[in-house]
Design a protein around this motif. Structure first.
Motif, PDB file in Angstrom:
ATOM      1  N   ASP A   1      -3.385 -27.472  33.956  1.00 35.51           N
ATOM      2  CA  ASP A   1      -4.017 -28.524  33.155  1.00 35.51           C
ATOM      3  C   ASP A   1      -3.081 -29.122  32.111  1.00 35.51           C
ATOM      4  OD1 ASP A   1      -3.831 -26.331  31.525  1.00 35.51           O
ATOM      5  OD2 ASP A   1      -5.970 -26.199  31.059  1.00 35.51           O
TER       6      ASP A   1
ATOM      7  N   ASP B   1      -0.391 -20.923  33.821  1.00 38.35           N
ATOM      8  CA  ASP B   1      -1.430 -20.156  34.497  1.00 38.35           C
ATOM      9  C   ASP B   1      -0.807 -19.395  35.677  1.00 38.35           C
ATOM     10  OD1 ASP B   1      -3.410 -21.585  32.826  1.00 38.35           O
ATOM     11  OD2 ASP B   1      -2.888 -23.295  34.098  1.00 38.35           O
TER      12      ASP B   1
ATOM     13  N   GLN C   1      -6.465 -18.545  34.395  1.00 42.08           N
ATOM     14  CA  GLN C   1      -6.132 -19.526  33.363  1.00 42.08           C
ATOM     15  C   GLN C   1      -5.569 -18.827  32.137  1.00 42.08           C
ATOM     16  OE1 GLN C   1      -9.428 -21.679  31.540  1.00 42.08           O
ATOM     17  NE2 GLN C   1      -8.204 -23.547  31.537  1.00 42.08           N
TER      18      GLN C   1
ATOM     19  N   THR D   1      -7.204 -31.875  38.351  1.00 40.47           N
ATOM     20  CA  THR D   1      -7.704 -31.582  37.010  1.00 40.47           C
ATOM     21  C   THR D   1      -8.139 -32.867  36.302  1.00 40.47           C
ATOM     22  OG1 THR D   1      -6.274 -29.652  36.816  1.00 40.47           O
ATOM     23  CG2 THR D   1      -7.099 -30.606  34.764  1.00 40.47           C
TER      24      THR D   1
END
Length: 259
Positions: free
Chosen positions: A64, A70, A96, A152
């Motif tokens: 993201d 991540d 995440q 995303t």
């Protein structure tokens, strides 16, 4: 089976995430400096979710673009022991990075692919559609390979960087890059032989969250030289050629968040 190299805690040192066998936990080795590493899988929330999996290819990636890398990995057993009520095909996993811990996300958060059980093996990171977001390619036994596209919503800003060496290696493997943006300081290193029987696209992606154009890039080339580029615009992709005094901008209308 798989080894991912990245900076899990943004301290500027290269950490390792290693996938292991069924009924063994995967391991996050945090780089303490001076050639010392410490297992932080338990304290970061990565130990328990891996016990019932058999891990193969794995990568660090900032999905993201919030500045924290991540973890994604492919899973699947090597033998069919379903008659013993043991799992054979397994779902992939995504964790995440929240800055201090990793939180596992599932299909309802990520897409139906992460609920599908397969015999996952190789996994490589790339940006196939040139939108500035990290995608992955995953190979499977007895199933087609998967190209998992990152969609995303409202990602942070970012910078993509391709490196061309001129003194030691054209591929620039081993080159370390530091990006400063506001209060954010990110270090990434270009490595080769990634994951499990795979090699990532040779580019570095830096997630900058909400930081915009006050960006500085410092490149430590394997050839020994250091180059610094200041006031670099974000949400663009660049080519850095060792020894050249400027970055080349790659034209790309597809990159996310080009406002």
């Amino acid at each position: 089976m798989g080894i991912a190299a990245g900076d899990a805690n943004n301290d500027g040192r290269l950490d390792l995430y290693v996938s292991n066998f069924y009924n063994e936990s995967n391991t996050l080795y945090i780089n303490l400096g001076s050639l010392a590493f410490a297992d932080r899988a338990r304290s970061t929330g990565l130990l328990d979710p891996s016990w019932s999996m058999l891990g193969f290819g794995t990568q660090f990636l900032d999905a993201d673009r919030d500045g924290w890398e991540d973890i994604i990995l492919a899973n699947g057993h090597v033998d069919d022991f379903t008659y013993k009520k043991l799992p054979y095909k397994m779902r992939p996993q995504f964790f995440q990075n929240t800055g201090t811990r990793f939180t596992e996300l599932f299909g309802k958060d990520l897409g139906h692919f992460f609920d599908e059980i397969k015999l996952g093996r190789g996994l490589a990171r790339l940006d196939w559609n040139r939108d500035g977001l990290n995608d992955v390619a995953i190979s499977h036994l007895d199933d087609p390979a998967a190209l998992v596209t990152n969609r995303t919503v409202n990602p942070g800003r970012g910078i993509g960087l391709k490196l061309v060496g001129t003194r030691k290696s054209r591929d620039a493997i081993g080159t370390r890059v530091t990006v400063k943006a506001g209060e954010m300081l990110l270090t990434r290193q270009l490595v080769g032989g990634d994951g499990y029987q795979a090699s990532n696209e040779h580019r570095l992606e830096f997630g900058l969250a909400e930081n915009r154009d006050d960006v500085e890039i410092e490149i430590h080339w394997m050839g020994g030289g250091v180059e610094v580029f200041k006031t670099v615009a974000s949400n663009s992709e660049y080519i850095a050629i060792e020894g050249r005094s400027e970055l080349l901008v790659l034209p790309d209308t597809a990159r996310v968040g080009t406002d």
